[in-house]
Motif scaffolding. Sequence first.
Motif, PDB file in Angstrom:
ATOM      1  N   GLN A 197       0.610  -1.002   0.263  1.00 19.38           N
ATOM      2  CA  GLN A 197      -0.203   0.549  -0.375  1.00 19.38           C
ATOM      3  C   GLN A 197       1.248   1.240   0.091  1.00 19.38           C
ATOM      4  OE1 GLN A 197      -2.999   0.981  -1.157  1.00 19.38           O
ATOM      5  NE2 GLN A 197      -4.580   0.411   0.297  1.00 19.38           N
ATOM      6  N   ASN A 200       1.900   1.916  -3.818  1.00 17.40           N
ATOM      7  CA  ASN A 200       0.690   3.057  -4.648  1.00 17.40           C
ATOM      8  C   ASN A 200       1.161   3.740  -4.129  1.00 17.40           C
ATOM      9  OD1 ASN A 200      -1.231   2.424  -6.064  1.00 17.40           O
ATOM     10  ND2 ASN A 200      -2.375   2.632  -4.250  1.00 17.40           N
ATOM     11  N   ALA A 201       0.978   4.067  -2.510  1.00 11.93           N
ATOM     12  CA  ALA A 201       0.896   4.717  -2.230  1.00 11.93           C
ATOM     13  C   ALA A 201       1.991   6.281  -2.788  1.00 11.93           C
ATOM     14  CB  ALA A 201       0.642   5.716  -0.472  1.00 11.93           C
ATOM     15  N   ILE A 203       4.146   5.880  -6.446  1.00  9.89           N
ATOM     16  CA  ILE A 203       3.616   5.860  -7.384  1.00  9.89           C
ATOM     17  C   ILE A 203       2.418   7.328  -7.398  1.00  9.89           C
ATOM     18  CG2 ILE A 203       2.862   4.972  -8.704  1.00  9.89           C
ATOM     19  CD1 ILE A 203       4.052   2.030  -8.461  1.00  9.89           C
ATOM     20  N   TRP A 204       1.498   6.955  -6.794  1.00  6.76           N
ATOM     21  CA  TRP A 204       0.418   8.023  -6.259  1.00  6.76           C
ATOM     22  C   TRP A 204       0.875   9.309  -6.373  1.00  6.76           C
ATOM     23  CZ3 TRP A 204      -4.641   7.425  -3.084  1.00  6.76           C
ATOM     24  CH2 TRP A 204      -5.354   8.614  -3.657  1.00  6.76           C
ATOM     25  N   SER A 208       1.022  11.000  -9.811  1.00  7.98           N
ATOM     26  CA  SER A 208      -0.657  12.110 -10.127  1.00  7.98           C
ATOM     27  C   SER A 208      -1.190  12.001  -9.059  1.00  7.98           C
ATOM     28  CB  SER A 208      -1.755  11.059 -11.080  1.00  7.98           C
ATOM     29  OG  SER A 208      -2.963  12.121 -10.727  1.00  7.98           O
ATOM     30  N   SER A 230      -5.237  10.763  -9.331  1.00 11.97           N
ATOM     31  CA  SER A 230      -5.446   9.415 -10.482  1.00 11.97           C
ATOM     32  C   SER A 230      -6.567   8.485  -9.686  1.00 11.97           C
ATOM     33  CB  SER A 230      -4.076   8.521 -10.230  1.00 11.97           C
ATOM     34  OG  SER A 230      -4.151   6.703 -10.859  1.00 11.97           O
ATOM     35  N   ALA A 233      -5.381   4.784  -8.681  1.00  7.02           N
ATOM     36  CA  ALA A 233      -4.391   4.576  -7.277  1.00  7.02           C
ATOM     37  C   ALA A 233      -5.703   4.989  -6.737  1.00  7.02           C
ATOM     38  CB  ALA A 233      -3.862   5.229  -7.634  1.00  7.02           C
ATOM     39  N   LEU A 236      -7.056   1.326  -6.524  1.00  8.16           N
ATOM     40  CA  LEU A 236      -6.200   0.614  -5.851  1.00  8.16           C
ATOM     41  C   LEU A 236      -5.769   0.573  -5.095  1.00  8.16           C
ATOM     42  CD1 LEU A 236      -3.984   0.547  -9.006  1.00  8.16           C
ATOM     43  CD2 LEU A 236      -4.899  -1.408  -8.291  1.00  8.16           C
ATOM     44  N   MET A 237      -5.819   1.748  -3.559  1.00  7.25           N
ATOM     45  CA  MET A 237      -6.083   1.469  -2.748  1.00  7.25           C
ATOM     46  C   MET A 237      -7.020   0.840  -1.781  1.00  7.25           C
ATOM     47  SD  MET A 237      -5.652   5.288  -0.132  1.00  7.25           S
ATOM     48  CE  MET A 237      -7.433   5.240  -0.647  1.00  7.25           C
ATOM     49  N   TYR A 240      -7.235  -2.759  -2.869  1.00  7.00           N
ATOM     50  CA  TYR A 240      -6.442  -3.383  -1.824  1.00  7.00           C
ATOM     51  C   TYR A 240      -7.111  -3.777  -0.211  1.00  7.00           C
ATOM     52  CZ  TYR A 240      -1.492  -5.044   0.198  1.00  7.00           C
ATOM     53  OH  TYR A 240      -0.813  -5.495   0.756  1.00  7.00           O
TER      54      TYR A 240
END
Length: 339
Positions: A197, A200-201, A203-204, A208, A230, A233, A236-237, A240
């Motif tokens: 997670q 993901n944060a 990359i987010w 974007s 995004s 994203a 996805l958060m 997940y």
Amino acid sequence: MVVGRFDASFLEDKQLDINPQIITWRQNSIPKGRCSESCLPGTRKVLREGYYICCYDCIPCPEGEFTIHSDSENCQKCPEDEWPNEGRNTCVVRIFTLFWKSPIVRANNRNLSFILLTALMFSLLCVFLFIGRPVDITCMLRQIFFGIFFTVAVSSVLAKTIIVCIAFKATRPDSSWRKCVGVKLPYSVVLVCSSLQILNAVIWLSLSPPYQELNLDYPGKIIIQCNEGSVLAFYLMLGYMGFLAAVSFVLAFMVRTLPDIYNEAKYITFSMLVFCSVWIAAIPAYLSSTGKHMVTVEIFAILASGGGILICMFLPKCYNILMEPEVISKGPLSQRCVM
């Protein structure tokens, strides 16, 4: 041997002059000028009736009170939301801290319980980032913090579920599951699940990130709101977290009937059922809302799901600790703990 002198013609505080260096005490120990030992923190002095003031008894502080200094004459009350520890020399906030060594707190890894409580506390505090006028920094932090802390909480629940499953698979001496039981396993689950997670944060935020925007879709109104950046994203958060909760629910449901007083599978089942139900109902409402109504729906979902986990996981344990202490203190039961 003369060790000093008394002269009444001097000032009151200088009438007695003693030289302690030339005094020889029996067995080289200076006698104490009292007939009672010092009262330790957690107790208070009570003078003995008919004796000198140096003679007293040390009485433990009453329920709900404490002392932090030796030879205290009065005990102090703990704040309303705190309770004295076993030694009554300090106040603690949580029941689990007060009963740190009790079997029911140790059951199914007490350190995971504290990680879960801490993550839930920060998750619930994240709602304050959703309140007030949106700016770029709050737009970025509110979803990121909410996602990370909730993932840590759900990962802790998943780790607890895995421990319960493995522990009761490994009851036989020749079981291969016994190799999986250890201290590192639950922390590895929390670390790995939370790291995904966090990735993901990162990359987010890098590609974007969320930002403040002005919504001009309504005539005569300018609505200041957060754009999530995004959308992929963001979902996805949520997805997940939902996946982790679903796995925890399925595993806990499979072992919910295990006959053990410290089996948390039942509590995990209900907590994940509440968590999933809240978000399944909240996501359609979130998608069909705009402006401040979207924020309201998300705040409600955070509070309801976090509170559901807190109540379902810890309320039964707190009840057993406070209302049935004789049950949790029995020897045979305390040996069933899953460390």
